[in-house]
Design an enzyme around this catalytic site. Structure first.
Site, short mmCIF file in Angstrom:
data_model
loop_
_atom_site.label_atom_id
_atom_site.label_comp_id
_atom_site.label_asym_id
_atom_site.label_seq_id
_atom_site.Cartn_x
_atom_site.Cartn_y
_atom_site.Cartn_z
N THR A 43 -0.19 -0.29 5.23
CA THR A 43 0.55 -1.33 4.52
C THR A 43 -0.05 -1.49 3.13
OG1 THR A 43 1.09 -2.52 6.56
CG2 THR A 43 1.26 -3.76 4.50
N PHE A 56 -0.68 -3.70 0.03
CA PHE A 56 -0.75 -5.09 -0.39
C PHE A 56 -0.93 -5.15 -1.91
CE2 PHE A 56 -1.72 -5.49 4.04
CZ PHE A 56 -1.35 -6.78 4.41
#
Length: 374
Positions: A279, A281
């Site tokens: 992921t 960020f």
């Protein structure tokens, strides 16, 4: 005449035509200057979509069928450059900065806002970027942005993209809503584990808690078990809820750190379907922060909902030699779309400046969201 001689002859003809095209382009721009002066006197807008469509229709009527597509691209490019030229003249060659001047990064007493409880993946991203900062957990992504805008936190950490499930639309919408700037990014590998009360066995489990993305990213593993699945706001909340219930029939999916923080035991490690799942960020701030070492630029822009509108904007990045590493679309009210794109380069690079300004002239609205280390 052999092929090599033929190629050389054709190239000379092409060079001659290119010289004529440049001369014609300059003559056209001189006429554009006259239009710009007239528009200035009458306080008229630069763009006139109805006039542009008239021009397109007229030139298509005279173009051969096999070249109609190329003709539209060519003319729309010329029109985009003309609008850019007009805008410069109307504003006396003074262009608004693409991005406000940068501020110095916070150096001490730094507070980082992230969504979720301690142990959430957002906290891990905060630790990656700001290991010594104070961390402030917020209930929602909206709360993270609000904390930054209210200067209750120096920076916010929010997810923007998952390698398996794609863009996180809420983050894009909040970037537009709050007007925050991207100042950094990090990758967090989603190595989900199954956790429960100490001594819990797989046969004890009846219900599993996790964020919807956590459940989705472990779907293949979960299909092997007949468990009830309950969604929570994030994976750390799932761990906290499991600890609160204190029964072996409950388990959670989340990070190893969450298990440690809430006194849970890891039952099985790294149950994520795709072990390369990451992921991305981003760090957000209320002011931009960049320097010459930054090599990524994020932008948002709008286009009309018509054929070729997006291509016209992207053409200017290609012409400037700018590589787009990512592009996402978000629908808006009416027949318009909002796009978000990441470019490779620095906001102060001449090619990036040229590509962005020409693209802005083509679409009418373009905003730079940040320049940061890629």
């Amino acid at each position: 005449m052999d092929n090599k001689e033929m190629i050389q002859k054709v190239r000379k003809d092409l060079d001659s035509l290119d010289d004529k095209l440049v001369q014609i382009m300059q003559e056209r721009m001189a006429l554009v200057d006259a239009i710009a002066e007239a528009k200035r006197a009458e306080n008229m807008p630069t763009a006139d979509e109805s006039r542009e469509e008239q021009i397109i229709k007229r030139v298509l009527d005279s173009a051969k069928d096999e070249y109609k597509g190329e003709t539209v691209t060519f003319i729309r490019t010329i029109l985009g450059l003309s609008k850019f030229r007009q805008r410069k003249l109307l504003f006396d060659n003074i262009e608004d900065p693409l991005l406000p001047s940068p501020r110095e990064p916070a150096a001490k007493d730094i507070t980082i806002a992230y969504q979720g409880l301690p142990g959430a993946w957002g906290e891990q991203a905060a630790l990656n970027l700001f290991p010594l900062a104070e961390r402030k957990n917020e209930r929602t992504f909206d709360d993270v942005f609000a904390a930054v805008k209210k200067q209750e936190a120096n920076y916010g950490i929010v997810p923007i993209e998952n390698s398996r499930t794609g863009a996180i639309g809420e983050t894009y919408d909040l970037l537009r809503k709050f007007g925050c700037y991207i100042v950094g990014q990090t990758q967090v590998r989603a190595a989900h584990c199954l956790m429960g009360m100490p001594g819990t066995k797989l046969s004890d489990i009846r219900e599993v808690f996790s964020h919807p993305e956590g459940l989705h990213q472990c779907a293949a593993y979960l299909k092997k078990h007949n468990w009830d699945l309950t969604e929570t706001r994030n994976t750390a909340v799932a761990a906290s809820l499991t600890a609160e219930k204190g029964e072996k029939r409950y388990a959670a999916i989340g990070s190893k750190r969450a298990a440690e923080l809430y006194g849970l035991e890891m039952i099985e490690g790294n149950i994520t379907d795709d072990h390369s799942n990451n992921t991305r960020f981003i760090a957000i701030a209320d002011k931009p922060e960049y320097n010459s070492s930054c090599n990524a630029v994020s932008i948002t822009f709008r286009t009309s909902h018509r054929s070729g509108a997006l291509c016209e904007v992207l053409f200017h990045f290609m012409a400037a030699g700018i590589n787009l590493s990512r592009i996402e679309s978000r629908p808006m009210m009416g027949e318009k779309y909002c796009f978000f794109a990441d470019l490779e380069g620095n906001i102060d690079d001449e090619a990036v400046q040229r590509g962005l300004r020409h693209a802005a002239a083509s679409c009418g609205y373009l905003e730079v969201l940040g320049c940061y280390p890629g």
